[in-house]
Structure formats: structure tokens, C-alpha cells
Design a protein around this motif. Structure first.
Motif, PDB file in Angstrom:
ATOM      1  N   ILE B 241     -57.621 -18.623  83.406  1.00  9.40           N
ATOM      2  CA  ILE B 241     -57.636 -17.340  84.109  1.00  9.40           C
ATOM      3  C   ILE B 241     -56.406 -16.540  83.686  1.00  9.40           C
ATOM      4  CG2 ILE B 241     -58.893 -18.152  86.132  1.00  9.40           C
ATOM      5  CD1 ILE B 241     -56.162 -18.265  87.613  1.00  9.40           C
ATOM      6  N   VAL B 242     -56.583 -15.229  83.729  1.00 12.23           N
ATOM      7  CA  VAL B 242     -55.452 -14.330  83.515  1.00 12.23           C
ATOM      8  C   VAL B 242     -55.141 -13.728  84.875  1.00 12.23           C
ATOM      9  CG1 VAL B 242     -54.722 -12.194  82.422  1.00 12.23           C
ATOM     10  CG2 VAL B 242     -56.101 -13.816  81.157  1.00 12.23           C
ATOM     11  N   THR B 243     -53.885 -13.798  85.313  1.00 18.13           N
ATOM     12  CA  THR B 243     -53.543 -13.296  86.645  1.00 18.13           C
ATOM     13  C   THR B 243     -52.822 -11.949  86.555  1.00 18.13           C
ATOM     14  OG1 THR B 243     -51.578 -14.675  86.557  1.00 18.13           O
ATOM     15  CG2 THR B 243     -53.457 -15.545  87.757  1.00 18.13           C
ATOM     16  N   PHE B 244     -52.782 -11.245  87.696  1.00 17.39           N
ATOM     17  CA  PHE B 244     -52.241  -9.879  87.724  1.00 17.39           C
ATOM     18  C   PHE B 244     -50.793  -9.824  87.239  1.00 17.39           C
ATOM     19  CE2 PHE B 244     -49.228  -9.800  91.236  1.00 17.39           C
ATOM     20  CZ  PHE B 244     -49.516 -10.987  91.868  1.00 17.39           C
ATOM     21  N   ASP B 245     -50.019 -10.881  87.511  1.00 17.60           N
ATOM     22  CA  ASP B 245     -48.612 -10.824  87.107  1.00 17.60           C
ATOM     23  C   ASP B 245     -48.472 -10.939  85.588  1.00 17.60           C
ATOM     24  OD1 ASP B 245     -49.603 -13.373  87.983  1.00 17.60           O
ATOM     25  OD2 ASP B 245     -47.669 -14.236  87.536  1.00 17.60           O
ATOM     26  N   ASP B 246     -49.349 -11.745  84.952  1.00 18.67           N
ATOM     27  CA  ASP B 246     -49.344 -11.792  83.486  1.00 18.67           C
ATOM     28  C   ASP B 246     -49.728 -10.432  82.921  1.00 18.67           C
ATOM     29  OD1 ASP B 246     -48.846 -14.560  83.583  1.00 18.67           O
ATOM     30  OD2 ASP B 246     -50.989 -14.960  83.795  1.00 18.67           O
ATOM     31  N   VAL B 247     -50.703  -9.803  83.580  1.00 16.73           N
ATOM     32  CA  VAL B 247     -51.182  -8.514  83.108  1.00 16.73           C
ATOM     33  C   VAL B 247     -50.082  -7.466  83.186  1.00 16.73           C
ATOM     34  CG1 VAL B 247     -52.681  -6.596  83.792  1.00 16.73           C
ATOM     35  CG2 VAL B 247     -53.640  -8.867  83.423  1.00 16.73           C
ATOM     36  N   MET B 248     -49.287  -7.517  84.263  1.00 15.11           N
ATOM     37  CA  MET B 248     -48.176  -6.563  84.366  1.00 15.11           C
ATOM     38  C   MET B 248     -47.206  -6.759  83.205  1.00 15.11           C
ATOM     39  SD  MET B 248     -47.159  -5.924  88.256  1.00 15.11           S
ATOM     40  CE  MET B 248     -48.164  -6.519  89.581  1.00 15.11           C
ATOM     41  N   ASP B 249     -46.953  -8.031  82.872  1.00 13.23           N
ATOM     42  CA  ASP B 249     -46.047  -8.299  81.756  1.00 13.23           C
ATOM     43  C   ASP B 249     -46.646  -7.797  80.437  1.00 13.23           C
ATOM     44  OD1 ASP B 249     -44.363  -9.450  83.558  1.00 13.23           O
ATOM     45  OD2 ASP B 249     -44.959 -11.506  83.116  1.00 13.23           O
ATOM     46  N   VAL B 250     -47.947  -8.049  80.259  1.00 12.69           N
ATOM     47  CA  VAL B 250     -48.611  -7.616  79.031  1.00 12.69           C
ATOM     48  C   VAL B 250     -48.527  -6.102  78.887  1.00 12.69           C
ATOM     49  CG1 VAL B 250     -50.874  -7.291  77.954  1.00 12.69           C
ATOM     50  CG2 VAL B 250     -50.213  -9.543  78.796  1.00 12.69           C
ATOM     51  N   ARG B 251     -48.804  -5.402  79.985  1.00 10.47           N
ATOM     52  CA  ARG B 251     -48.812  -3.950  79.906  1.00 10.47           C
ATOM     53  C   ARG B 251     -47.424  -3.397  79.634  1.00 10.47           C
ATOM     54  NH1 ARG B 251     -53.560  -1.559  83.077  1.00 10.47           N
ATOM     55  NH2 ARG B 251     -52.172   0.104  83.661  1.00 10.47           N
ATOM     56  N   LYS B 252     -46.420  -4.040  80.215  1.00  5.30           N
ATOM     57  CA  LYS B 252     -45.043  -3.616  79.969  1.00  5.30           C
ATOM     58  C   LYS B 252     -44.695  -3.805  78.499  1.00  5.30           C
ATOM     59  CE  LYS B 252     -40.461  -4.961  81.471  1.00  5.30           C
ATOM     60  NZ  LYS B 252     -39.737  -5.803  82.436  1.00  5.30           N
ATOM     61  N   GLU B 253     -45.076  -4.973  77.986  1.00  5.47           N
ATOM     62  CA  GLU B 253     -44.822  -5.303  76.581  1.00  5.47           C
ATOM     63  C   GLU B 253     -45.518  -4.296  75.656  1.00  5.47           C
ATOM     64  OE1 GLU B 253     -46.405  -9.106  74.665  1.00  5.47           O
ATOM     65  OE2 GLU B 253     -45.053  -9.841  76.217  1.00  5.47           O
ATOM     66  N   GLU B 254     -46.787  -4.009  75.965  1.00  2.00           N
ATOM     67  CA  GLU B 254     -47.550  -3.102  75.110  1.00  2.00           C
ATOM     68  C   GLU B 254     -46.988  -1.684  75.175  1.00  2.00           C
ATOM     69  OE1 GLU B 254     -50.211  -3.709  73.134  1.00  2.00           O
ATOM     70  OE2 GLU B 254     -50.679  -5.786  73.619  1.00  2.00           O
ATOM     71  N   ALA B 255     -46.536  -1.269  76.367  1.00  2.00           N
ATOM     72  CA  ALA B 255     -45.947   0.070  76.483  1.00  2.00           C
ATOM     73  C   ALA B 255     -44.654   0.133  75.673  1.00  2.00           C
ATOM     74  CB  ALA B 255     -45.691   0.422  77.945  1.00  2.00           C
ATOM     75  N   THR B 256     -43.858  -0.951  75.735  1.00  2.00           N
ATOM     76  CA  THR B 256     -42.613  -0.982  74.967  1.00  2.00           C
ATOM     77  C   THR B 256     -42.909  -0.892  73.473  1.00  2.00           C
ATOM     78  OG1 THR B 256     -41.526  -2.284  76.668  1.00  2.00           O
ATOM     79  CG2 THR B 256     -40.544  -2.351  74.476  1.00  2.00           C
ATOM     80  N   GLU B 257     -43.927  -1.646  73.047  1.00  2.00           N
ATOM     81  CA  GLU B 257     -44.340  -1.595  71.643  1.00  2.00           C
ATOM     82  C   GLU B 257     -44.662  -0.165  71.225  1.00  2.00           C
ATOM     83  OE1 GLU B 257     -46.908  -5.439  71.055  1.00  2.00           O
ATOM     84  OE2 GLU B 257     -47.702  -3.825  69.805  1.00  2.00           O
ATOM     85  N   ASP B 258     -45.456   0.523  72.070  1.00  2.00           N
ATOM     86  CA  ASP B 258     -45.849   1.890  71.748  1.00  2.00           C
ATOM     87  C   ASP B 258     -44.645   2.822  71.724  1.00  2.00           C
ATOM     88  OD1 ASP B 258     -48.435   1.238  71.412  1.00  2.00           O
ATOM     89  OD2 ASP B 258     -49.193   2.200  73.217  1.00  2.00           O
ATOM     90  N   PHE B 259     -43.728   2.637  72.688  1.00  2.00           N
ATOM     91  CA  PHE B 259     -42.515   3.451  72.705  1.00  2.00           C
ATOM     92  C   PHE B 259     -41.757   3.293  71.390  1.00  2.00           C
ATOM     93  CE2 PHE B 259     -42.653   4.101  77.297  1.00  2.00           C
ATOM     94  CZ  PHE B 259     -42.117   5.369  77.366  1.00  2.00           C
ATOM     95  N   HIS B 260     -41.573   2.041  70.998  1.00  2.00           N
ATOM     96  CA  HIS B 260     -40.795   1.793  69.788  1.00  2.00           C
ATOM     97  C   HIS B 260     -41.480   2.391  68.566  1.00  2.00           C
ATOM     98  CE1 HIS B 260     -38.375  -1.737  71.676  1.00  2.00           C
ATOM     99  NE2 HIS B 260     -38.142  -0.574  72.235  1.00  2.00           N
ATOM    100  N   LYS B 261     -42.786   2.237  68.499  1.00  2.00           N
ATOM    101  CA  LYS B 261     -43.498   2.819  67.370  1.00  2.00           C
ATOM    102  C   LYS B 261     -43.354   4.327  67.353  1.00  2.00           C
ATOM    103  CE  LYS B 261     -46.936  -0.559  66.159  1.00  2.00           C
ATOM    104  NZ  LYS B 261     -48.109  -1.048  66.866  1.00  2.00           N
ATOM    105  N   MET B 262     -43.444   4.932  68.551  1.00  2.00           N
ATOM    106  CA  MET B 262     -43.314   6.389  68.630  1.00  2.00           C
ATOM    107  C   MET B 262     -41.929   6.847  68.182  1.00  2.00           C
ATOM    108  SD  MET B 262     -46.091   7.836  69.678  1.00  2.00           S
ATOM    109  CE  MET B 262     -45.553   9.415  70.327  1.00  2.00           C
ATOM    110  N   GLY B 263     -40.955   5.967  68.280  1.00  2.00           N
ATOM    111  CA  GLY B 263     -39.620   6.281  67.790  1.00  2.00           C
ATOM    112  C   GLY B 263     -39.440   5.738  66.380  1.00  2.00           C
ATOM    113  N   SER B 264     -40.553   5.345  65.759  1.00  2.00           N
ATOM    114  CA  SER B 264     -40.581   4.748  64.429  1.00  2.00           C
ATOM    115  C   SER B 264     -39.620   3.575  64.266  1.00  2.00           C
ATOM    116  CB  SER B 264     -40.384   5.798  63.330  1.00  2.00           C
ATOM    117  OG  SER B 264     -39.093   6.318  63.321  1.00  2.00           O
ATOM    118  N   VAL B 265     -39.615   2.714  65.284  1.00  2.00           N
ATOM    119  CA  VAL B 265     -38.876   1.455  65.203  1.00  2.00           C
ATOM    120  C   VAL B 265     -39.920   0.350  65.065  1.00  2.00           C
ATOM    121  CG1 VAL B 265     -37.329  -0.110  66.416  1.00  2.00           C
ATOM    122  CG2 VAL B 265     -37.072   2.349  66.709  1.00  2.00           C
ATOM    123  N   GLY B 266     -39.640  -0.651  64.243  1.00  2.00           N
ATOM    124  CA  GLY B 266     -40.591  -1.747  64.060  1.00  2.00           C
ATOM    125  C   GLY B 266     -40.711  -2.597  65.310  1.00  2.00           C
ATOM    126  N   LEU B 267     -41.725  -3.471  65.342  1.00  2.00           N
ATOM    127  CA  LEU B 267     -41.988  -4.354  66.466  1.00  2.00           C
ATOM    128  C   LEU B 267     -40.847  -5.344  66.698  1.00  2.00           C
ATOM    129  CD1 LEU B 267     -44.832  -3.705  67.315  1.00  2.00           C
ATOM    130  CD2 LEU B 267     -45.455  -6.044  66.778  1.00  2.00           C
TER     131      LEU B 267
END
Lengths: 448, 448
Positions: B241-267
Motif C-alpha cells: 500500500i502507498v499511504t498519505f504520508d509517503d504521498v506527501m513526501d513524493v509530492r514534495k520531492e517532485e515539486a522540488t525537482e520541478d523547481f530545480h529544473k525551472m532554475g536549470s539546475v540538475g536533479l
């Protein structure tokens, strides 16, 4: 994961509803969240026509999943009596969002038609300022008294289970409704029926204040992996709870806000698809004008060095390359800081440590890029210009990076949003610095 | 909300631990999440010294809240036997993250010391590719059979309640472990003890496939407001099962990834504070070099128009202003699209509709800005240059905006991440277009 019911609904919406019974069955099979989101995309009249086919309970449930602004448009199409009934049946936090969308005059008339207890609850919840914990909490939670036994608590939870947002956390209060502890349903199941709640409750409760910022509260709930968190007023009375699903929405909203700021777009409380052209212009133009104004300084810098440029026109070839590199390095550095500040991973007090690290990073990047452009400079404009270009590159990257990493801290320090340090803003500042450094170095080195 | 225990722990860490008993008491009062995060910030040796004072159960709990890379460093300091014990006691998803941090040779030796069932579970969970639902799920969930009664189900849940990640959703499986339905603990409490599970279970389950992308799965869980979602393999067997707290972490991670890309910083899979200088350079330099390479084209464009520039040097004053405005408008448009694509609010098929809207927005913004800069142009360089500058502004803003809004769609279409359309990239492309448009218009209008 394809949803066959959703696909059939789409077909029906496209080709006309010829089978009432099938429409009913499809809508029953669809989760209210999915149905709400799909109907949000329709014209309000069409969405209302479909909603009219349901029982009020189901209308309430589906409406609670509509996009806020759309729910407001649909509310306009309802008669007061029917809307009042539906509002009574909606989740307490969602109905406050809906009420806020309704124009002032109608709102008051409408609220008079809502049952007293629901009306009071709506009034209480809508008092809170936007973006506070109070504005996102719900009043549907379970309370217990510490004198109860586990068995009594379970009986009392069973009684209210149907209409509480979550029953998995129960809040223990005293006679003044002040929070004294918390028990989870898991704990209640693990202990014998005769155990006193006071013996098993956890008194070290993680909570939020009703006037706290919603982003801070969201980060706390996520840090502790909680399903819900109580919201207390100054007297420690429990006013509501914030649940994990609200927190996910808050975090998504806050991340979107930060994204838009980083792209120097103003705050929009509406989805991009629904945003009218006027709003988009209104949210984008001001920053563009501010940035143009800043660019005038770059222009003035260039004008100041007119003689240098006339002496060596080749210098202009490298202008975009140099000033952009400073801006790009700055955008990278500011993006890293803005995100780390938003997630709480980095605090203001870390500035100096990160600044020292950034000096190394920036100078090394600057030197590598300086060497790279010196080759271009050499082949395009000879050895002298090559030296000027590569020296300028080192300066531009270093200054741009240090500006870019510091500005978010400075903004946070003075209580502005660090995300205001957008790539375009950093680029414009770096441009001014770049122009001045470039032509100063050129004038000096080429002895013009 | 200040945490007095955390403050006292900080004081102790700073001034030396003089009172063992108090340290123990403080650490007991602190939530493992808070303690884990605080200890993450210490040197591994210091953190380990504090962890050593706890029982293995508590060490396991605190370690599960460490930052991934830090947990790996601390694991290196443990003897194999002790580490194996702790791993057995950790939440199943977190221990897989820890195991992945341990170097290959030691990992195999270590796993041989872990009890068979735990070892099998670890092997099974670590098989999944990163960023899939399988890689974030946990195997600690509750299963029921549809032939059970509500009472039997509650007894069975009580038995395992202590060591399941969530007991609030129970999954009904057949003899082959295939998911047939779901019941919530809330429903179990609402129905009479003799009711058959098959009569109350919900068979229309929202689920994830084990190889699905974690971001898609996270968005789905959030859309349906679920505490947990079952993860199924191709045969519909429940794998975790995937739980809500894992999902919050995933979404935070993915948002950070997008932020960095938008600033043209690598993963970067590491927190900014912990990132070594080498890594920061490595993640930032490549994009800067790519952008410099693109800027060479702007330079070449300028070189091509050398005669125009020599004829009217004043044109150079307005160069940064014009090309930056195009880049800024483009950065705004791309930011809006990247975020809307990431949240699923906008789909590829919406491109044409949004493009048509963008034309209006861009042209209107362009005209307003054109008028604004014509004034500057007039006072600085006379009426002729003013006309050139304002015409160019309209073109730059329009072309920049349309490029900026389209590039994310194009990237998504060809399965690249739309966030790659970063502000710096858009700026560089808009620069090239801007230089060419500016000097072409000038050459034509001024008849040079």
C-alpha cells in the motif's frame, strides 16, 4: 488507470443524454471526487442539469469536490431553499469555501434559510482570515472526556462516525472544551474495554493555533505523518481539525504560488484554464514593467560606455552571452535557496554558511566558463578581447550567483516572500551588474 | 509553536551531555520524527552516540525519520548484528530506503543476518525501479477474507494493529491474494458484528499498479482524499500500500525537482545543506555551458548586423531591455504551463486552446510595453529609434510568450519533462529571436 465510467460519461455528454437510467448508474459508480472534477469542466448550466438528477445528499458531496470558483457559479443557479438544504449536508470546511463565493447580499438571505446550528458553524468558520489554519479547518471531529472508559469511547465514536471528517483521531477535552489529550482509534482497539481514557491518552499533542499560517501548519502535519491535527485558540480550546487531505491541497496551492512567483507572475486563485485574458494580463504586466524599468539602468550603463563600444564594436557580440550567464547562474542559486527556504530545510541563520560555500561554487564555475568563452573570444575578436571576455565571465558568474543566493534570504528577513527573487528579477539585476563590469574591464584592459 | 524539549536537547548538544537521565527523558518526550530530523543534522558519529543510548525499537523508529543519505552514513557505524536487529524493527518502506544506501558488498552480508521473512520482504520491495509506486509502497497492511463477519474482521485487525502502517483501510483478498474489495475501519464500526464482509465491502477500489509513476499515483491518492491506496501487480494481487504520508513526501520531492529544473539546475537527491561543492558545480555547470553555447548565436546575430550598430550606436542601449522583456514574458508563460501540466490541470490536448488565448494576452501586453518603451526611446534617441524600439518590443513579447507557452507542451509530447523549459532556457532562445528581430527592424526602418 482508465476509468470506463468516466469515459462513458464523456461520450454521453458529447452525444447527448439518451438514457436517463444509464446516466444515473454511471454517476453512482463514479467517485464524487472524479465526478465533481469532471462536472467542474462543463458550463455551469450543463453541470447543474446533471446535478439536479441526484438526491440532495449526493449533490452536496459532488459539489464539495468542485473547483471553488465553479462551485460559486453553480450556486447562483440554485433556488435559495434547495441551496440551503445542500449546504446543510456538505462537509463543514467545503461549505464555507462555497459560501465565500456567493455575493454578500444573497449570502445573508441564504444563511437565514440554513438551520441555526449549521449557520452558527458556518459563521464561526468563515471568520478566519484566508491562509490561516482556521480557514482550512473543519468542525467535524470527535471529542471524548478523559473520565470515559475505552468501551464508552467506542460507543460514543460509533454514534457520530457517519458524519465526522475523521474518526481515527479522537480529542480529549475538559469541561471548558480545552484540549487535554488525544487517542487514536488504533489505541482504543488495542486496550481492554474497561481502561480509562485518561490512562492511555497522549498528552503531548502536536497542534496548530487557529491564526497560524497554513503553510507552516501543513509542513508540521507532514513532518509528524499525522492524519489530522487539532486547531486550538489562545485558551487551548479546540476549534477544529486540519486533515491530511486539506494539507495536501494547501501544499499544492502554496507550491503553485511559489512557481508563479518564480516566473514573476502575480498570485492567481483560479485555474489556468478558467483564467480570463484580462486577469492573465493583469497578473503578468506589472512585473514586466518593473523589469523594463530596471533594464533602463543596463541601457544607461551601456550609454555611459558609448566611446568604448564605438572603439571596439566587437565587444557588443559578447554582451548577451556575458550578462545572460550571470543571470543564469543567479537564477540557479536563487531557485535552490527559494525552494530550500520554502520546505524549511534551510533557515535564515544558514545564510552565512551557504554564502561561504557559494563563493567556492561560483568562482569555480566562473573560471571554467571563463576558459570556455576565452576560446570563442579569441577566434572571434583576437587575444585582447578574449582576456576581457573571460575576466568578465568570472566576475559575472560570481556576482550573479552571490546575488541570486542572497536575495531570497534578504526578502525573507524583511518578511517578504523569498520566491519574489524570480529568475527574471535576478536576470535584470545581474544584467546591470554585468554591463558595468564588462565595459569597465574593457575600458581598463584595452586602455580606451 | 516552540518545542521546549527540542530547545533543551539543542542546549545539551552544544554544551555537552552532563545529565544522562535528562537526555533520556527529553528524547522520550520528543516525537521520533522531530528527533530523527534533528539528529540528521549532526555529524554521523555524534548522532550514533545518542542513538546508542536507546532500545533497538526506538533506534529503528528514529532512524526511519532520518534523511536517507544520512541514515546510510550512520548505518556504516553500526556492527552488522545490531544493524540487522534494527532493520527487522523498522517500517518496511523506510528500511528498504536504508538498505539501498548501504554499499553492495556489505548489503549482502548484512541481509544474511536478517531473519528470513524480513529478508524476503526487503528483497521483494527493493526490486522495484525508483520513482514507481512499488518503490514507495510498504508491505505492512491489513488483509481480510470476504467470508469473515465484521466481528471476526475486528478481532483479526486488533491482532495485527500494532505493526501495520495503517489499520484504517483493510483489503479483502481471495485465495490467490487478489484484491476483491476494501472496507474502512469506520464501516466496520458502523455495522453489526454478524454482517458479512462481502456484503459491506466496496468493490470499486481506487488502486495503483506497482510499475506506475509515483507522481501519477500521488496525484490520484490526493484527488480521492484517501489515507492509503493498494498497489496491485498485473494479476491484481496486492503487493503493498502507498499511504498519505509517503504521498506527501513524493509530492514534495517532485515539486522540488520541478523547481530545480525551472532554475536549470540538475536533479539532486540530497538536501541543499548536505550537498558537497563538487556536486553543486556538477549539477549547475552543464546547463550554464549549454546556455552559453546558445548565446553564441545571439552574438553571431549581432555580428551580422555590425554595420547597423556602427551606424546607430544608440541602438545598443535598448538591447538588454528588449531581449530581456521577450525572455521575461516567455518565462512567465512557460512557468504557468509547466505548473499546470505538472498538477494535471492542463493536458497536451489543451495546447491549441491555450495558444489562441496566449496570442491575445501576449499582443496586448506587447502593445502596452511597446508604448511604455517608445517614450524612453524618444527621449534617449529620437523619434525614429523610438518607433524601432516599440515595434521590436511588441514582436519580442509576442514571440517570447508563444515560445514560452509552447515549449513545455512540445517537451511533454516527446516524453521529456516539461519543466526543462526553464526561465534561463527560454531567455536564451528569446534572446536569439530578439536580436534578429531588433536589428532587422532597425535596418529596414532606418534604411541602413
Amino acid at each position: 488507470m482508465k476509468n470506463i465510467y468516466l469515459e462513458r460519461l464523456d461520450t454521453m455528454l458529447r452525444e447527448g443524454i439518451d438514457n436517463e437510467e444509464e446516466l444515473h448508474r454511471i454517476c453512482e459508480m463514479l467517485h464524487p471526487a472524479v465526478l465533481g472534477q469532471r462536472l467542474s469542466e462543463l458550463d455551469p448550466e450543463d453541470a447543474k442539469a446533471i446535478l439536479d438528477r441526484f438526491m440532495p445528499e449526493n449533490q452536496a458531496l459532488v459539489l464539495s469536490h468542485f473547483r471553488k470558483e465553479k462551485a460559486g457559479e453553480i450556486a447562483e443557479l440554485y433556488m435559495d431553499e434547495m441551496l440551503a438544504d445542500i449546504i446543510e449536508l456538505m462537509p463543514h470546511d467545503d461549505r464555507v469555501d462555497l459560501i465565500k463565493q456567493i455575493p454578500q447580499e444573497r449570502r445573508e438571505k441564504l444563511l437565514m434559510k440554513v438551520e441555526q446550528p449549521d449557520r452558527d458553524d458556518i459563521m464561526r468558520l468563515s471568520m478566519y482570515e484566508e491562509e490561516t489554519a482556521g480557514s482550512v479547518m473543519t468542525s467535524e471531529f470527535v471529542t471524548l472526556r478523559d473520565t470515559m472508559t475505552v468501551e464508552e469511547a467506542l460507543v460514543s465514536i460509533r454514534k457520530v462516525a457517519k458524519d465526522r471528517e475523521t474518526i481515527y483521531n479522537a480529542y480529549v477535552v475538559d469541561g471548558y472544551n480545552r484540549l487535554t489529550g488525544i487517542v487514536t482509534l488504533r489505541e482504543l482497539l488495542l486496550y481492554a474495554g474497561g481502561t480509562k481514557i485518561s490512562d492511555i491518552m497522549n498528552t503531548d499533542v502536536v497542534f496548530a493555533r487557529d491564526d497560524e499560517d497554513q503553510e507552516v501548519v501543513a509542513n508540521r502535519l507532514s513532518e509528524y505523518d499525522l492524519i489530522a491535527m487539532p486547531v486550538l485558540d489562545e485558551q487551548n480550546k479546540i476549534m477544529g481539525i486540519v486533515t491530511f487531505d486539506d494539507v495536501m491541497d494547501v501544499r499544492k496551492e502554496e507550491a503553485t504560488e511559489d512557481f508563479h512567483k518564480m516566473g514573476s507572475v502575480g498570485l492567481m486563485n483560479i485555474s489556468l484554464s478558467d483564467a480570463p485574458i484580462k486577469l492573465l494580463i493583469y497578473k503578468r504586466l506589472p512585473w514586466l514593467l518593473v523589469l523594463v524599468f530596471m533594464n533602463i539602468f543596463s541601457g544607461a550603463g551601456i550609454a555611459f560606455f558609448e566611446d568604448t563600444i564605438e572603439a571596439v564594436v566587437a565587444l557588443v557580440f559578447f554582451l548577451p552571452l556575458l550578462i545572460d550567464s550571470g543571470g543564469n547562474a543567479g537564477a540557479q542559486a536563487s531557485t535552490l535557496m527559494v525552494r530550500a527556504l520554502a520546505t524549511g530545510e534551510v533557515k535564515i541563520r544558514d545564510w552565512f554558511r551557504l554564502f561561504s560555500k557559494e563563493i567556492f561554487v561560483a568562482v569555480i564555475i566562473g573560471i571554467i566558463m571563463g576558459v570556455a568563452v576565452s576560446l570563442i573570444g579569441f577566434f572571434r575578436a583576437g587575444p585582447e578581447v578574449a582576456v576581457v571576455v573571460s575576466l568578465t565571465m568570472i566576475c559575472c558568474v560570481t556576482v550573479g550567483s552571490l546575488l541570486g543566493m542572497s536575495l531570497p534570504f534578504l526578502l525573507q528577513k524583511f518578511n517578504f516572500d523569498p520566491a519574489t527573487a524570480s529568475a527574471p528579477l535576478i536576470t535584470s539585476i545581474a544584467d546591470i551588474a554585468g554591463v558595468l563590469m564588462y565595459f569597465s574591464i574593457a575600458t581598463w584592459y584595452l586602455s580606451i
